[in-house]
Write a protein that holds these residues in place. Structure first.
Motif, PDB file in Angstrom:
ATOM      1  N   ASN A   8      25.670  42.513  46.228  1.00  0.00           N
ATOM      2  CA  ASN A   8      26.716  42.709  46.165  1.00  0.00           C
ATOM      3  C   ASN A   8      27.198  41.491  47.055  1.00  0.00           C
ATOM      4  N   THR A   9      26.947  41.059  48.215  1.00  0.00           N
ATOM      5  CA  THR A   9      27.881  39.803  49.222  1.00  0.00           C
ATOM      6  C   THR A   9      26.808  38.969  49.047  1.00  0.00           C
ATOM      7  N   ARG A  10      25.744  38.978  47.999  1.00  0.00           N
ATOM      8  CA  ARG A  10      25.663  37.443  47.699  1.00  0.00           C
ATOM      9  C   ARG A  10      26.788  36.400  46.759  1.00  0.00           C
ATOM     10  N   MET A  11      27.344  35.671  47.139  1.00  0.00           N
ATOM     11  CA  MET A  11      28.010  34.378  45.700  1.00  0.00           C
ATOM     12  C   MET A  11      27.785  33.250  46.225  1.00  0.00           C
ATOM     13  N   SER A  12      28.617  32.661  45.622  1.00  0.00           N
ATOM     14  CA  SER A  12      27.996  31.198  45.858  1.00  0.00           C
ATOM     15  C   SER A  12      29.019  30.259  46.646  1.00  0.00           C
ATOM     16  N   CYS A  13      29.026  30.120  48.059  1.00  0.00           N
ATOM     17  CA  CYS A  13      29.875  29.586  48.652  1.00  0.00           C
ATOM     18  C   CYS A  13      30.087  27.765  48.572  1.00  0.00           C
ATOM     19  N   ARG A 208      35.515  35.435  43.625  1.00  0.00           N
ATOM     20  CA  ARG A 208      34.710  36.377  43.151  1.00  0.00           C
ATOM     21  C   ARG A 208      34.822  36.229  41.587  1.00  0.00           C
ATOM     22  N   THR A 209      33.463  36.183  41.425  1.00  0.00           N
ATOM     23  CA  THR A 209      33.248  35.718  39.664  1.00  0.00           C
ATOM     24  C   THR A 209      33.441  37.323  38.940  1.00  0.00           C
ATOM     25  N   ASP A 210      33.414  37.392  38.141  1.00  0.00           N
ATOM     26  CA  ASP A 210      33.747  37.859  36.495  1.00  0.00           C
ATOM     27  C   ASP A 210      32.273  38.365  36.127  1.00  0.00           C
ATOM     28  N   ARG A 211      31.809  39.283  35.841  1.00  0.00           N
ATOM     29  CA  ARG A 211      30.418  39.751  34.776  1.00  0.00           C
ATOM     30  C   ARG A 211      31.521  41.077  33.426  1.00  0.00           C
ATOM     31  N   ALA A 212      30.589  40.699  32.719  1.00  0.00           N
ATOM     32  CA  ALA A 212      30.541  41.572  31.629  1.00  0.00           C
ATOM     33  C   ALA A 212      29.841  42.716  31.945  1.00  0.00           C
ATOM     34  N   PRO A 213      31.156  43.598  31.375  1.00  0.00           N
ATOM     35  CA  PRO A 213      30.418  45.157  31.469  1.00  0.00           C
ATOM     36  C   PRO A 213      28.815  45.023  31.171  1.00  0.00           C
ATOM     37  N   ILE A 214      28.699  46.474  30.965  1.00  0.00           N
ATOM     38  CA  ILE A 214      27.166  46.355  30.965  1.00  0.00           C
ATOM     39  C   ILE A 214      26.451  46.675  29.340  1.00  0.00           C
TER      40      ILE A 214
END
Ligand SMILES: Cc1cc2nc3c(=O)[nH]c(=O)nc-3n(C[C@H](O)[C@H](O)[C@H](O)COP(=O)(O)O)c2cc1C
Length: 223
Positions: A8-13, A208-214
């Motif tokens: 959850n805390t990984r993001m493209s820095c 913070r990028t989106d993600r499609a719902p499962i």
């Protein structure tokens, strides 16, 4: 840190502090990432880790070559499929536009967009740059294995309080990078990665990028 926290805390820095990362820390991360699975346990990954002078030298070479050629010398593989279809096309567009919006870079500001893109080739200021390569004889399955190795590195970096950015954009300079790293001809550069301490104050890191719902991609059977 547990796995969920790391994920959850990984993001493209995309902006790092210059604070160095000790060799022992990077070694520890890579040592652990070796446990990544691979089909048939082929472990088809190669990684080069740069810091200090070699990193500065490579960044300098690319900066010089990028004058008049900001998008690089061309890739050996398609980073995206040609004519990217929906919904992938819109997802790609949105993450780019969301980043430029945070940086207050408008649609028409081509120069500023290119300058931001060129930050890729400075590892976004990170003190450590990694390059991932794979034997040319390998197929799609093994490329997936390298991806799992990379994700393992990105999650282990979180455990060390560090951030990362995977960077396929480096494939655009594969000739220069391969020569610089003295990659044997049978190895193909896949991807770069920045590693270091996140610059908390930089607007690029607010993305913070989106993600499609499962429901859109997962199908459950027999529950
Ligand atoms: C294999 C791979 C290559 C990527 N290459 C780049 C890149 O060259 N430059 C960049 O800024 N981001 C790059 N990204 C980051 C993606 O844009 C990012 O993972 C995606 O938008 C999701 O955002 P998040 O990583 O912050 O969750 C790459 C990601 C992956 C997995």
């Amino acid at each position: 840190m547990n796995v969920s926290e790391a994920i959850n805390t990984r993001m493209s820095c995309r902006a790092f502090l210059s604070t160095p990362v000790p060799e022992a820390t990077v070694r520890e991360i890579i040592e652990q990432a070796r446990r990544a699975p691979s089909g048939g346990n082929l472990q088809p990954w190669f990684v080069h880790v740069l810091t200090g002078e070699p990193l500065r030298e490579l960044v300098g070479i690319v900066r010089e070559r990028a004058i008049g050629n900001p998008l690089g010398e061309g890739t050996e593989y398609n980073i995206y499929p040609p004519n990217l279809k929906e919904p992938y096309r819109s997802r790609r567009f949105k993450c780019g536009e969301d980043l430029y919006a945070l940086l207050d870079i408008g649609r028409a500001e081509r120069e500023r967009r290119l300058r931001q893109y060129a930050r890729n080739y400075e590892f976004f200021g990170a003190p450590v740059g990694l390059f991932f390569a794979i034997d040319r004889s390998m197929g799609t399955d093994q490329w997936a294995d390298v991806g799992m190795f990379m994700q393992s590195i990105m999650l282990l970096a979180r455990e060390q309080g560090l951030h990362t950015c995977p960077q396929e954009s480096w494939a655009g300079w594969h000739l220069i990078v391969s020569e610089f790293l003295r990659l044997p001809p049978e190895l193909m550069l896949f991807c770069g990665m920045s590693l270091g301490h996140r610059d908390e104050s930089h607007p690029a890191n607010r993305l913070r990028t989106d993600r499609a719902p499962i429901e859109e991609f997962a199908t459950f059977h027999g529950f």
